[in-house]
Design a protein around this motif. Structure first.
Motif, PDB file in Angstrom:
ATOM      1  N   ARG A   1      18.643  39.615 -11.293  1.00 43.79           N
ATOM      2  CA  ARG A   1      19.800  40.517 -11.465  1.00 43.79           C
ATOM      3  C   ARG A   1      19.680  41.332 -12.748  1.00 43.79           C
ATOM      4  O   ARG A   1      19.965  42.521 -12.767  1.00 43.79           O
ATOM      5  CB  ARG A   1      21.087  39.693 -11.546  1.00 43.79           C
ATOM      6  CG  ARG A   1      21.802  39.647 -10.241  1.00 43.79           C
ATOM      7  CD  ARG A   1      23.290  39.409 -10.486  1.00 43.79           C
ATOM      8  NE  ARG A   1      23.990  39.641  -9.253  1.00 43.79           N
ATOM      9  CZ  ARG A   1      24.037  38.776  -8.264  1.00 43.79           C
ATOM     10  NH1 ARG A   1      23.412  37.620  -8.356  1.00 43.79           N
ATOM     11  NH2 ARG A   1      24.695  39.065  -7.160  1.00 43.79           N
TER      12      ARG A   1
ATOM     13  N   GLN B   1      24.121  44.509  -1.102  1.00 41.14           N
ATOM     14  CA  GLN B   1      23.873  43.357  -0.252  1.00 41.14           C
ATOM     15  C   GLN B   1      23.879  43.879   1.188  1.00 41.14           C
ATOM     16  O   GLN B   1      24.818  44.599   1.567  1.00 41.14           O
ATOM     17  CB  GLN B   1      24.983  42.332  -0.486  1.00 41.14           C
ATOM     18  CG  GLN B   1      24.611  40.929  -0.194  1.00 41.14           C
ATOM     19  CD  GLN B   1      24.867  40.563   1.275  1.00 41.14           C
ATOM     20  OE1 GLN B   1      25.529  41.310   1.989  1.00 41.14           O
ATOM     21  NE2 GLN B   1      24.340  39.444   1.694  1.00 41.14           N
TER      22      GLN B   1
ATOM     23  N   GLU C   1      24.357  34.277 -10.792  1.00 41.40           N
ATOM     24  CA  GLU C   1      23.232  33.738 -10.023  1.00 41.40           C
ATOM     25  C   GLU C   1      23.813  33.267  -8.703  1.00 41.40           C
ATOM     26  O   GLU C   1      24.754  32.475  -8.699  1.00 41.40           O
ATOM     27  CB  GLU C   1      22.622  32.572 -10.789  1.00 41.40           C
ATOM     28  CG  GLU C   1      21.402  32.001 -10.146  1.00 41.40           C
ATOM     29  CD  GLU C   1      20.605  31.189 -11.167  1.00 41.40           C
ATOM     30  OE1 GLU C   1      19.378  31.289 -11.145  1.00 41.40           O
ATOM     31  OE2 GLU C   1      21.218  30.467 -11.959  1.00 41.40           O
ATOM     32  N   ASP C   2      23.307  33.758  -7.599  1.00 42.71           N
ATOM     33  CA  ASP C   2      23.822  33.327  -6.299  1.00 42.71           C
ATOM     34  C   ASP C   2      22.760  33.542  -5.231  1.00 42.71           C
ATOM     35  O   ASP C   2      21.596  33.815  -5.557  1.00 42.71           O
ATOM     36  CB  ASP C   2      25.140  34.066  -5.956  1.00 42.71           C
ATOM     37  CG  ASP C   2      24.955  35.574  -5.934  1.00 42.71           C
ATOM     38  OD1 ASP C   2      23.807  36.036  -5.770  1.00 42.71           O
ATOM     39  OD2 ASP C   2      25.955  36.294  -6.085  1.00 42.71           O
ATOM     40  N   ILE C   3      23.193  33.488  -3.988  1.00 43.93           N
ATOM     41  CA  ILE C   3      22.246  33.607  -2.876  1.00 43.93           C
ATOM     42  C   ILE C   3      21.504  34.949  -2.890  1.00 43.93           C
ATOM     43  O   ILE C   3      20.407  35.085  -2.363  1.00 43.93           O
ATOM     44  CB  ILE C   3      23.009  33.380  -1.548  1.00 43.93           C
ATOM     45  CG1 ILE C   3      22.066  33.222  -0.379  1.00 43.93           C
ATOM     46  CG2 ILE C   3      23.997  34.505  -1.288  1.00 43.93           C
ATOM     47  CD1 ILE C   3      22.768  32.792   0.898  1.00 43.93           C
ATOM     48  N   ASN C   4      22.116  35.955  -3.550  1.00 48.08           N
ATOM     49  CA  ASN C   4      21.495  37.286  -3.574  1.00 48.08           C
ATOM     50  C   ASN C   4      20.477  37.476  -4.699  1.00 48.08           C
ATOM     51  O   ASN C   4      19.773  38.485  -4.711  1.00 48.08           O
ATOM     52  CB  ASN C   4      22.567  38.366  -3.704  1.00 48.08           C
ATOM     53  CG  ASN C   4      23.504  38.350  -2.529  1.00 48.08           C
ATOM     54  OD1 ASN C   4      23.056  38.359  -1.396  1.00 48.08           O
ATOM     55  ND2 ASN C   4      24.800  38.291  -2.797  1.00 48.08           N
TER      56      ASN C   4
ATOM     57  N   SER D   1      18.549  35.509  -8.555  1.00 50.45           N
ATOM     58  CA  SER D   1      18.613  34.671  -9.763  1.00 50.45           C
ATOM     59  C   SER D   1      19.128  35.512 -10.933  1.00 50.45           C
ATOM     60  O   SER D   1      19.237  36.740 -10.830  1.00 50.45           O
ATOM     61  CB  SER D   1      17.211  34.155 -10.094  1.00 50.45           C
ATOM     62  OG  SER D   1      16.389  35.280 -10.413  1.00 50.45           O
TER      63      SER D   1
END
Ligand SMILES: Cc1cc2nc3c(=O)[nH]c(=O)nc-3n(C[C@H](O)[C@H](O)[C@H](O)COP(=O)(O)OP(=O)(O)OC[C@H]3O[C@@H](n4cnc5c(N)ncnc54)[C@H](O)[C@@H]3O)c2cc1C
Length: 285
Positions: free
Chosen positions: A267, A187, A258-261, A263
């Motif tokens: 991933r 990130q 699944e997050d802001i970084n 789907s």
């Protein structure tokens, strides 16, 4: 933000720290490098009434080579692990993973013990520790016990340490003749792994995989060992088609974060790509 009020203790011995932990176990946090805890306290996501600082306890920060293993005190920092000649020579995977953590400030403060106890699903050290088959020593009211890496990470920000236990040492076996690599898609702002893969392997005389261990972080709610992928590779030559089959296997039965970084699909795809790349990097090391 300013943390909620708390009472601060700086015990001078492990015994004293364990006593305080028992006394205040319902509302207490241990403080090591503070790189995760202090942020959580400032955001008031953690509001412990009592904080026990481990930093004044002598004998918790060392890196020592023994016959078949390296012993690392829980308070050894990421920077110390990154720069230690003993670790670079005997288990370079750990130095390599430490070097990718955050920035110099975080690596100077953050500790191996804190990283493992915090059990961040995107932490780098859990993946390396899994691939290295390390063991963690926990001290508690009933004495000491060893916990295998695969039993240590139990879920999101949860380790198998009991509330009254302190992680004191990490024992990393030395694998003569093995190769390794740690690769991560980081990130950008924090350096945390969107996906991180640690690989340790040994080739036999016919270039087949005699031994392989794969630790994956950033993908699931905890770092995990990709045993099914390892089983596909063991005894076989690590050729392209097989690597891809093994990487796909490493994601089977895994529910990706699944997050802001990213789907789930992104991933999972990234993890497959990084598993193949990390094995290739280990082969080239
Ligand atoms: C800007 C930033 C970027 C970062 N980037 C990364 C990154 O790229 N990769 C990565 O892996 N990490 C990253 N981190 C986190 C960093 O690695 C921390 O060092 C680590 O998560 C926690 O270690 P600590 O020593 O600071 O522990 P602390 O924050 O002091 O403690 C964390 C938790 O562990 C518990 N704990 C600590 N020590 C022990 C012990 N010995 N026994 C039992 N429980 C204990 C504490 O009670 C607390 O709950 C980043 C942090 C920051 C602030």
């Amino acid at each position: 933000m300013i943390p909620a009020p708390f009472e601060y203790f700086a015990p001078a011995s492990l015994r004293e720290a364990l006593g305080l932990l028992s006394d205040y176990k319902d509302d207490v946090k241990l403080l090591a490098g503070g790189q995760s805890l202090v942020a959580l306290m400032k955001l008031r996501l953690a509001k412990p009434k009592y904080v026990i600082d481990l930093n004044r306890i002598p004998g918790l920060n060392y890196i020592r080579a023994e016959k078949d293993s390296i012993r690392i005190g829980a308070l050894a920092t990421h920077a110390e692990i990154e720069q230690s000649e003993t670790i670079r020579r005997n288990c370079p995977l750990l130095s390599e993973a430490a070097a990718t953590i955050g920035d110099a400030q975080v690596r100077n403060q953050g500790t191996l013990g804190g990283s493992l106890a915090h059990a961040d699903p995107a932490g780098d050290m859990p993946a390396a520790i899994l691939a290295l088959d390390a063991e963690m020593k926990a001290a508690g009211p009933a004495g000491e016990r060893w916990i295998k890496a695969e039993d240590f990470f139990v879920g999101f920000l949860t380790s198998s340490l009991e509330p009254e236990e302190i992680l004191t040492e990490i024992k990393v076996p030395v694998f003569p003749g093995s190769r390794s690599a740690y690769l991560k898609a980081a990130q950008r702002a924090s350096g945390f792994a969107v996906v991180g893969v640690a690989v340790r392997l040994r080739l036999g005389a016919n270039s087949a995989c005699e031994d392989i261990a794969i630790g994956v972080t950033g993908v699931a709610d905890k770092a995990y060992r990709a045993r099914d992928a390892e089983n596909i590779l063991k005894g076989n030559k690590p050729e392209d088609g097989l690597l891809e089959r093994a990487a796909a296997k490493a994601l089977e039965g895994v529910d990706p974060l699944e997050d802001i970084n990213g789907s789930k699909e992104y991933r999972a795809h990234l993890a497959r790509v990084y598993i193949v790349r990390a094995i290739r990097a280990a082969l080239a090391s």
